[in-house]
Design a protein around this motif. Structure first.
Motif, PDB file in Angstrom:
ATOM      1  N   THR A  15       0.811  -1.218   0.000  1.00  0.00           N
ATOM      2  CA  THR A  15       0.000   0.000   0.000  1.00  0.00           C
ATOM      3  C   THR A  15       0.843   1.266   0.000  1.00  0.00           C
ATOM      4  O   THR A  15       0.524   2.249  -0.696  1.00  0.00           O
ATOM      5  N   PHE A  16       1.941   1.265   0.741  1.00  0.00           N
ATOM      6  CA  PHE A  16       2.675   2.510   0.968  1.00  0.00           C
ATOM      7  C   PHE A  16       4.072   2.558   0.351  1.00  0.00           C
ATOM      8  O   PHE A  16       4.808   3.518   0.575  1.00  0.00           O
ATOM      9  N   CYS A  17       4.440   1.544  -0.431  1.00  0.00           N
ATOM     10  CA  CYS A  17       5.743   1.552  -1.092  1.00  0.00           C
ATOM     11  C   CYS A  17       5.578   1.262  -2.583  1.00  0.00           C
ATOM     12  O   CYS A  17       4.915   0.282  -2.952  1.00  0.00           O
ATOM     13  N   THR A  18       6.178   2.086  -3.422  1.00  0.00           N
ATOM     14  CA  THR A  18       6.145   1.863  -4.861  1.00  0.00           C
ATOM     15  C   THR A  18       7.304   0.943  -5.257  1.00  0.00           C
ATOM     16  O   THR A  18       8.466   1.246  -4.937  1.00  0.00           O
ATOM     17  N   PRO A  19       7.014  -0.191  -5.916  1.00  0.00           N
ATOM     18  CA  PRO A  19       8.083  -1.123  -6.297  1.00  0.00           C
ATOM     19  C   PRO A  19       9.162  -0.442  -7.129  1.00  0.00           C
ATOM     20  O   PRO A  19       8.875   0.364  -8.019  1.00  0.00           O
ATOM     21  N   GLY A  20      10.418  -0.782  -6.807  1.00  0.00           N
ATOM     22  CA  GLY A  20      11.539  -0.243  -7.553  1.00  0.00           C
ATOM     23  C   GLY A  20      11.913   1.179  -7.208  1.00  0.00           C
ATOM     24  O   GLY A  20      12.902   1.713  -7.739  1.00  0.00           O
TER      25      GLY A  20
END
Length: 360
Positions: free
Chosen positions: A93-98
């Protein structure tokens, strides 16, 4: 087929080593003191009349019961498939991959890092200090993190977190990150819960579970407590039917007044047995107690950790080797079992040191 899978698999998973759970490491055995499970198996009744229907996403009775138990509002919690799903939901929910990162404080619970790696989210580390307290300066010096995971009581060190240290961390990240306090073992250290601080710190998130003190590890039922806006965001990501109907029924029973009374009595017993076990182990061979005993296990160190583990496994006694964890070389962790299991563990360790020629 191997070539096809190699071309399709997410690249961030190629070198990922899965979490080595107690069940993956060892099967069989007579005494399972390696997974921090409760020695109790409490009976419950299940009504199958609704098994043909999809369950509620958030069972109202369970939400209400746990909110009352934890002292929070019903809109300040979400029920998950164990606290592990809560960890994953927060990262998704709170972290964008990469792009984004989490912060962990090793040695600590391994699933924070595994879940981040699975989601292609970076991992930054601020190792605990020599006494296993938070290195607050190192934590606050770390930037570009969206989630800060702090386990309290910590697994595997059994240590709690100083209130002033956690306050400083929460205030430092007030406008930049969520601080996730994993309270999976809080029933064994109730006076140090932060559940009553949600209104004071909007960026505080707390993880809870029924796996430990409630003796329901096989149920897979956990809770995430947080500000309403955080809960609303998590609800966008959670699966439509995360809590099976039998799980909801049993969780509701476990959280009843009678169930909570039973848990309190069982926690008292485990805490008493834990102190007996810790004192006995400290008198055997070259054993040195490590960390603290704020959870339901005892962590100890011996130069012969590998040999002792091998001997215990050969006798059907399974505990957990923590030697691969940062700053825990030659450390073993033993869950507090029932009286018979704890006596057998002590007997086997005594036999090992007698046979190895070490003083006991």
């Amino acid at each position: 087929m191997a070539d096809l899978l190699s071309s399709l698999i997410n690249q961030n998973l190629v070198d990922l080593k899965p979490y080595e759970s107690a069940r993956r490491l060892f099967s069989g055995g007579q005494d399972w003191l390696n997974a921090n499970e409760s020695p109790y198996a409490n009976p419950y009744q299940v009504d199958s009349d609704r098994f043909n229907r999809y369950p509620s996403c958030q069972p109202e009775a369970v939400v209400s019961a746990y909110a009352q138990y934890a002292g929070v509002a019903t809109d300040e919690l979400i029920v998950t498939r164990g606290a592990d799903e809560g960890i994953e939901l927060l990262i998704r929910t709170f972290c964008t991959p990469g792009e984004d990162n989490i912060l962990i404080c090793p040695p600590t619970y391994g699933m924070y890092a595994i879940s981040a790696e699975t989601c292609n989210v970076g991992i930054k580390k601020a190792p605990l200090q020599a006494d296993f307290s938070l290195d607050v300066d190192a934590i606050c010096a770390t930037d570009n993190v969206n989630l800060v995971f702090i386990c309290a009581p910590n697994n595997p060190t059994g240590t709690t977190v100083d209130a002033a240290d956690l306050t400083r961390v929460l205030e430092h990240f007030a406008d930049s990150a969520l601080v996730v306090v994993d309270e999976a073992y809080i029933e064994f250290d109730k006076q140090n819960s932060w559940a009553d601080k949600l209104a004071q710190y909007p960026n505080l998130v707390i993880l809870r579970t029924l796996s430990k003190a409630f003796a329901l590890a096989g149920l897979r039922c956990g809770f995430t407590l947080a500000n309403r806006n955080v809960i609303d965001a998590l609800m966008k990501v959670i699966a439509p039917y995360p809590i099976p109907e039998p799980v909801a029924q049993i969780a509701e029973q476990a959280l009843s007044a009678e169930g909570q009374t039973q848990v309190a009595l069982q926690v008292d017993f485990i805490n008493r047995e834990k102190q007996i076990l810790a004192e006995a182990l400290s008198e055997l061979g070259d054993i040195e107690l490590v960390g603290d005993t704020r959870a339901n296990f005892v962590l100890f160190k011996t130069a012969q950790s590998a040999q002792l583990m091998e001997y215990l496994v050969s006798q059907g006694m399974l505990i957990r080797d923590q030697s691969k964890q940062m700053n825990l070389q030659h450390c073993l962790r033993a869950t507090v079992g029932n009286e018979e299991q704890n006596l057998r563990l002590r007997k086997l360790i005594t036999e090992f040191f007698n046979q190895s020629g070490a003083s006991a």
